[in-house]
Every structure is written in structure tokens, then in C-alpha cells.
Design a protein around this motif. Structure first.
Motif, PDB file in Angstrom:
ATOM      1  N   TYR A 292       0.825  -1.211   0.000  1.00 64.55           N
ATOM      2  CA  TYR A 292       0.000   0.000   0.000  1.00 64.55           C
ATOM      3  C   TYR A 292       0.862   1.265   0.000  1.00 64.55           C
ATOM      4  O   TYR A 292       0.471   2.288  -0.585  1.00 64.55           O
ATOM      5  CB  TYR A 292      -0.972  -0.010   1.176  1.00 64.55           C
ATOM      6  N   ILE A 293       2.053   1.199   0.642  1.00 67.87           N
ATOM      7  CA  ILE A 293       2.969   2.347   0.618  1.00 67.87           C
ATOM      8  C   ILE A 293       3.482   2.571  -0.802  1.00 67.87           C
ATOM      9  O   ILE A 293       3.543   3.707  -1.301  1.00 67.87           O
ATOM     10  CB  ILE A 293       4.157   2.117   1.575  1.00 67.87           C
ATOM     11  N   TYR A 294       3.828   1.489  -1.466  1.00 69.56           N
ATOM     12  CA  TYR A 294       4.309   1.570  -2.849  1.00 69.56           C
ATOM     13  C   TYR A 294       3.231   2.164  -3.763  1.00 69.56           C
ATOM     14  O   TYR A 294       3.518   3.000  -4.629  1.00 69.56           O
ATOM     15  CB  TYR A 294       4.722   0.182  -3.331  1.00 69.56           C
ATOM     16  N   GLU A 295       1.976   1.741  -3.553  1.00 67.29           N
ATOM     17  CA  GLU A 295       0.874   2.252  -4.374  1.00 67.29           C
ATOM     18  C   GLU A 295       0.649   3.739  -4.139  1.00 67.29           C
ATOM     19  O   GLU A 295       0.419   4.508  -5.082  1.00 67.29           O
ATOM     20  CB  GLU A 295      -0.414   1.478  -4.064  1.00 67.29           C
ATOM     21  N   ILE A 296       0.728   4.164  -2.884  1.00 68.72           N
ATOM     22  CA  ILE A 296       0.539   5.587  -2.573  1.00 68.72           C
ATOM     23  C   ILE A 296       1.620   6.428  -3.239  1.00 68.72           C
ATOM     24  O   ILE A 296       1.331   7.454  -3.876  1.00 68.72           O
ATOM     25  CB  ILE A 296       0.545   5.805  -1.040  1.00 68.72           C
ATOM     26  N   CYS A 297       2.872   5.997  -3.096  1.00 72.51           N
ATOM     27  CA  CYS A 297       3.990   6.731  -3.717  1.00 72.51           C
ATOM     28  C   CYS A 297       3.849   6.756  -5.234  1.00 72.51           C
ATOM     29  O   CYS A 297       4.086   7.785  -5.884  1.00 72.51           O
ATOM     30  CB  CYS A 297       5.320   6.092  -3.326  1.00 72.51           C
TER      31      CYS A 297
END
Length: 344
Positions: A292-297
Motif C-alpha cells: 500500500y505504501i508503494y501504491e501511494i507513492c
């Protein structure tokens, strides 16, 4: 006695295929919200940048070296909205890739190429603005349409060649064969890049960014000095010669343009820095970033393609007028390309 507890049903991207990726979808409410947010960004990137390109290329008054760079930058952002964002939206929300392995490679290649193309365009624009602000009277002879065309060609050819060479030769995952094999499944599009190429990617991002920061720092120092000098000269003399008045107007116009395009650079850095830093750290820390962090970035970076038209609409009166003329259908009338779009 029958147990009231049931095992959760494991969902797959392709239910009838062996080796299918596991699907971890959102519940209906968050799904709708995510599709709305990502879809809005996609539409804004496509339509907003299409308006920028149409405005600059159609209205003859806007045909200038700087504006051609802006139109080419808008083309890169437009292509992100067409070839990258819609498919990334489905992958992000559904947690599955339904478009095939070959298109996954093409999608990733486009993603990287258009990102670097945007960065190189912004770097060229910063050079353009530096010359315009530091030497506004000589600028038209230094940064011509031909020079702008060379910058545009470089900003397209280098990213396309580099991205194509990296992703179509497969060198990006050398040394990570075991990890790639573990992640490989039907319905996935997860590209893992080794430390060597991640470092090169970071340098390709960092060096043009450093050039932009240095040039815009110098631009604002020079702009401040010019403003003080003009105010001092106007305050010390009752009359101002026509040549000095013209130079003051030109300098003021170029400073305003530099501030607007400086805002574009700042927006780019804010959007892309989290993704770039996360990618660099992740490669050297064993790819531990939560999905989810990767998707947000990633989506912060994608949204940059939708931000530039909003910045132009906010700072450029000519762009707002051009939009009105386009949306009202005025451009369908004869000789409308010669309409003045400047308020002054």
C-alpha cells in the motif's frame, strides 16, 4: 457438533488457471472511492494536457520556444494518462494484472520513459528560463525555436532508448532470478529492479533535479536583484527612457514566467521524490516496502501528470482564455488561430 467458523475463501486473479496470483481486493466501498480518485486523475491528465497541447499548437500567438517545450511536456503527461494510469488503476484496485505479460513490459517501459521525458523537459525549461531572466534582451537570439526543437528531441529520444533497452533486454533483474521466480504468477505485473539499475535510475533523476534546483535558485536571486534595481532607478528619476522601460517590462514578464514554471518543478519534485527515494531504499533493504505504501507513492507520481494543467490555469491568463475559446467552439471559426489570447 458443527463449527460456526469457516475458512476464508482464497480468491485468485484467474480461478481456472494453475499458477494464478492471489487476489486481495478491497471491499465495495473503498473500491468505488479508489476508482473515483484514480479515474479523476486519469481524466484530468488526459483532457488537461490535451488542452495545453491544443492551445500552444493552435494559437499562433503562443508559438514560442518556451511554449513548444511546455506543449511537449504536456504530451509526455498526456501519454502517461493514456498508456499508464488507466491500467495501473485496475491493477491497484483489483490487485491483479489482466492485460498480459507483454503489455506489462510495455506498460512499465512507458511508465519509465514518460517520467524521464517529463524530467528532461523540465530541465530544459529551467535552462530556458535561466537565460531569459539573466539576459532577457539577448534571450530571443540564444534560445530559438531550433534550440527548443533540439531539446525536445533529446528529451524524447534518450528516455525512450534507455527504457526500451533496460526493460526489453531483461537486464533490470539480473541477480534477482530467485525473487522473480517466487513472484512470478499469472495475473501479476510486479517489476523488480536490481540495485545497479535502481542506482542508475536515481542518478538520472537526481542530476537533472540538481541542475533545476541550482538554476532556479540563481533565477530567483537575479530576479530579486532586477526588481530592486528597477524600483531604485524608477524612484531616482522622474523620466525613464523607452529602452529602459522596455527592458523592465521584458524582465518583469520573464520573471513571472520563471515563477510559474518554478511552481511546475516544485510540484514535480514533491510528486516524484517519495517514489524515487522509496524505490532506492527498497532495493537496498530487500524489497520490504508494504504494497500500500508503494501504491501511494506511485499514484502521487502519476498525479503529477494531472497537476501541470492546473498550475497553468492558475498562473497563466492566456491558458484560461485559450480554454474558453476551445470549449466554446470559437476555434472552429475561420482565422481563429490568430485571435489574441494575451490580456495585455
Amino acid at each position: 457438533m458443527t463449527s460456526n467458523f469457516s475458512q476464508p475463501v482464497l480468491q485468485l486473479c484467474y480461478e481456472n488457471l494453475n499458477g494464478s496470483c492471489i487476489k486481495t481486493p478491497y471491499s465495495p466501498g473503498p473500491q468505488v472511492i479508489l476508482y473515483a480518485v484514480f479515474g479523476f486523475g486519469t481524466v484530468l491528465a488526459v483532457l488537461g494536457n490535451l488542452l495545453v497541447m491544443t492551445s500552444v499548437l493552435y494559437f499562433k500567438q503562443l508559438h514560442s520556444p518556451t511554449n513548444f517545450l511546455i506543449a511537449s511536456l504536456a504530451c509526455a503527461d498526456f501519454l502517461v494518462g493514456v498508456t499508464v494510469m488507466p491500467f495501473s488503476m485496475v491493477r491497484s484496485v483489483e490487485s491483479c494484472w489482466y492485460f498480459g505479460a507483454k503489455f506489462c513490459t510495455f506498460h512499465t517501459c512507458c511508465d519509465a520513459a514518460f517520467c524521464y521525458s517529463s524530467l528532461f523537459h523540465l530541465c530544459c525549461i529551467s535552462i530556458d528560463r535561466y537565460i531569459a531572466v539573466t539576459d532577457p534582451l539577448i534571450y530571443p537570439f540564444k534560445f530559438t525555436v531550433s534550440v527548443s526543437g533540439i531539446c525536445i528531441c533529446i528529451s524524447w529520444i534518450l528516455p525512450l532508448v534507455y527504457s526500451g533497452a533496460v526493460f526489453y533486454t531483461g537486464v533490470y533483474d539480473d541477480g534477482l532470478e530467485n525473487l522473480v521466480s517466487a513472484l512470478n504468477c499469472v495475473g501479476g505485473c510486479q517489476i523488480v529492479v536490481n540495485q545497479y539499475w535502481v542506482l542508475i535510475d536515481f542518478l538520472l533523476f537526481f542530476i537533472p533535479t540538481l541542475v533545476m534546483v541550482i538554476l532556479y535558485s540563481k533565477i530567483f536571486v537575479v530576479a530579486k536583484q532586477q526588481a530592486i534595481k528597477i524600483e531604485t532607478s524608477m524612484g531616482s528619476s522622474e523620466t525613464e527612457s523607452s529602452s529602459e522601460s522596455y527592458k523592465a517590462r521584458v524582465a518583469r514578464r520573464e520573471r513571472k514566467a520563471a515563477k510559474t514554471l518554478g511552481a511546475t518543478v516544485v510540484a514535480f519534485l514533491i510528486s516524484w521524490l517519495p517514489y524515487t527515494i522509496d524505490t532506492l531504499i527498497d532495493a537496498f533493504m530487500g524489497f520490504i516496502t508494504p504494497a500500500y505504501i508503494y501504491e501511494i507513492c506511485g499514484w502521487c507520481a502519476y498525479y503529477n501528470s494531472a497537476m501541470n494543467p492546473l498550475i497553468y490555469a492558475l498562473f497563466y491568463p492566456w491558458f484560461r482564455k485559450a480554454i474558453k475559446l476551445i470549449l466554446s467552439g470559437e476555434i472552429l471559426k475561420g482565422s481563429s488561430s490568430t485571435i489574441s489570447v494575451f490580456s495585455e
